[in-house]
Design an enzyme around this catalytic site. Structure first.
Site, mmCIF file in Angstrom:
data_model
loop_
_atom_site.group_PDB
_atom_site.id
_atom_site.type_symbol
_atom_site.label_atom_id
_atom_site.label_comp_id
_atom_site.label_asym_id
_atom_site.label_seq_id
_atom_site.Cartn_x
_atom_site.Cartn_y
_atom_site.Cartn_z
ATOM 1 N N HIS A 47 0.435 4.397 -2.767
ATOM 2 C CA HIS A 47 0.388 5.792 -2.322
ATOM 3 C C HIS A 47 1.558 6.725 -2.789
ATOM 4 O O HIS A 47 1.128 7.841 -2.793
ATOM 5 C CB HIS A 47 0.051 5.736 -0.907
ATOM 6 C CG HIS A 47 -1.456 5.352 -0.360
ATOM 7 N ND1 HIS A 47 -2.296 6.068 0.464
ATOM 8 C CD2 HIS A 47 -2.107 4.294 -0.773
ATOM 9 C CE1 HIS A 47 -3.475 5.558 0.520
ATOM 10 N NE2 HIS A 47 -3.496 4.377 -0.282
ATOM 11 N N HIS A 65 -6.519 -5.673 -2.838
ATOM 12 C CA HIS A 65 -7.308 -5.729 -1.478
ATOM 13 C C HIS A 65 -7.685 -7.199 -1.263
ATOM 14 O O HIS A 65 -8.694 -7.313 -0.463
ATOM 15 C CB HIS A 65 -8.686 -4.777 -1.858
ATOM 16 C CG HIS A 65 -8.454 -3.490 -1.896
ATOM 17 N ND1 HIS A 65 -9.466 -2.599 -2.477
ATOM 18 C CD2 HIS A 65 -7.393 -2.677 -1.565
ATOM 19 C CE1 HIS A 65 -9.005 -1.309 -2.502
ATOM 20 N NE2 HIS A 65 -7.660 -1.463 -1.837
ATOM 21 N N THR A 66 -7.074 -8.042 -1.718
ATOM 22 C CA THR A 66 -7.285 -9.429 -1.398
ATOM 23 C C THR A 66 -6.484 -9.739 -0.085
ATOM 24 O O THR A 66 -6.577 -11.015 0.468
ATOM 25 C CB THR A 66 -6.464 -10.395 -2.600
ATOM 26 O OG1 THR A 66 -6.997 -11.778 -2.224
ATOM 27 C CG2 THR A 66 -5.103 -10.286 -2.575
ATOM 28 N N ASN A 69 -3.957 9.131 3.884
ATOM 29 C CA ASN A 69 -2.776 8.656 4.568
ATOM 30 C C ASN A 69 -2.602 8.813 6.019
ATOM 31 O O ASN A 69 -2.189 7.819 6.688
ATOM 32 C CB ASN A 69 -1.669 9.204 4.158
ATOM 33 C CG ASN A 69 -1.565 8.765 2.422
ATOM 34 O OD1 ASN A 69 -2.016 8.006 2.069
ATOM 35 N ND2 ASN A 69 -0.655 9.908 1.795
ATOM 36 N N ARG A 71 0.842 -1.149 0.050
ATOM 37 C CA ARG A 71 0.006 0.153 0.037
ATOM 38 C C ARG A 71 0.994 1.363 0.216
ATOM 39 O O ARG A 71 0.666 2.328 -0.412
ATOM 40 C CB ARG A 71 -0.869 -0.069 1.266
ATOM 41 C CG ARG A 71 -1.888 0.963 1.103
ATOM 42 C CD ARG A 71 -2.956 0.657 2.096
ATOM 43 N NE ARG A 71 -4.093 1.797 2.258
ATOM 44 C CZ ARG A 71 -4.195 2.818 3.128
ATOM 45 N NH1 ARG A 71 -3.378 2.764 3.988
ATOM 46 N NH2 ARG A 71 -5.128 3.641 2.949
#
Length: 329
Positions: A70, A196-197, A93, A66
């Site tokens: 970002h 997102h798994t 964030n 992640r």
């Protein structure tokens, strides 16, 4: 998208031909061989540090991946997200991103082996790949060739992070537009959303989908489960799994969850509940036998994402400490 299960060989991803394809398609000035002479132990140092961090905290692989997302979506993959303050204070964030200490530890180990050589941006890119490989077990995921040669930014922008990071409340059109801004396709939207798994999400991110009226796109039984885990007015620190089935494993379970209304975020559920390409791509990636197809497609999209506006040559700098520019603030 042609079938990722019948017409592609995942092992082809690591060949010289496919590397040439990636660099030609993206116009990349990066190469996987950038540190072969200047820091030959780099891959082993990063892999060991990521492994140790995951042993201490099973959530860490998802957090490191992640961080890379970002970083790349805000002015490119330049390690600006690692600078103290600024981007870290942006709404998507703040009190959310994790793993800064792990990247700091990796950087310190790399500096001991190869001083003033490897950028924080490249360390973050390698750590993201190694995190996915590690979390894929028991599946064998060889990952993807990380193209290297990035340099680190001198500044970061809270305003840019607020404006540019995808929202968990976006519909498909908004997601496609957000990804298109950085050169990524609707296919990349669906494939990269597969991150997102695994990992966790703050309950406050779910409130609009649960209260006062449950989102009709959300499976009723799963909505009840989420309301138990994330009661109305949840503490900002409360978290829940992004994938309720295999929350710590990187696999293609995410897509099967979407097919039965168990996407945790609104921006996940709309990928299946909007008629068109996104729904077709979800169905393509969901079959039980499609795990390796997903690994392939995810690697392809990650290489593309890693090529978003890198600083190269004499641009930027090689930070000594990832949380601050060499000149300080």
């Amino acid at each position: 998208m042609t079938s990722v299960f019948k017409k592609k060989s995942y092992t082809f991803l690591v060949t010289g031909q496919v590397l040439a394809h990636f660099t030609q398609q993206t116009g990349s000035r990066l190469t996987p061989y950038f540190y072969d002479r200047s820091c030959p132990r780099l891959p082993f140092i990063v892999a060991e540090q990521v492994y140790q961090a995951a042993l201490a905290d099973p959530r860490m692989p998802a957090s490191l991946l992640r961080l890379f997302f970002h970083d790349c979506f805000v002015n490119g993959c330049d390690a600006s997200v690692l600078l103290s303050g600024n981007e870290q204070l942006a709404f998507p964030n703040v009190n959310s991103l994790r793993g800064f200490n792990v990247i700091a530890n990796i950087k310190a180990a790399v500096e001991r082996a190869c001083p003033n050589t490897v950028s924080c941006a490249d360390i973050l890119a390698i750590a993201a790949r190694d995190s996915v490989v590690l979390a894929s077990r028991p599946f064998v995921n060889p990952g993807w060739p990380v193209l290297l040669g990035r340099r680190d930014s001198l500044t970061a922008s809270e305003a840019a992070a607020n404006a540019d990071l995808p929202s968990p409340f976006s519909n498909v059109a908004q997601l496609n537009a957000n990804f298109a801004r950085v050169g990524l396709s609707p296919q990349d939207v669906v494939v990269l959303s597969g991150a997102h798994t695994f990992g966790r999400v703050h309950c406050t991110t779910l409130d609009p989908s649960l209260y006062p009226t449950t989102d009709p796109l959300l499976n009723a039984a799963y909505a009840k489960q989420l309301k138990t885990e994330c009661p109305n007015g949840a503490n900002p620190a409360d978290i829940t799994n992004l994938d309720p089935v295999t929350p710590n494993r990187f696999d293609n379970q995410y897509y099967r969850n979407l097919q039965v209304g168990k996407g945790t975020l609104f921006s996940d559920r709309v990928l299946f509940n909007t008629t068109g390409e996104s729904r077709n791509l979800v169905n393509e990636l969901a079959p039980l036998f499609g795990t390796y197809g997903f690994f392939y497609e995810f690697g392809v999209s990650m290489v593309k994402m890693g090529n978003i506006s890198p600083l190269t040559g004499t641009q930027g700098e090689i930070r000594k400490i990832c949380s601050q520019p060499n000149s300080g603030y």
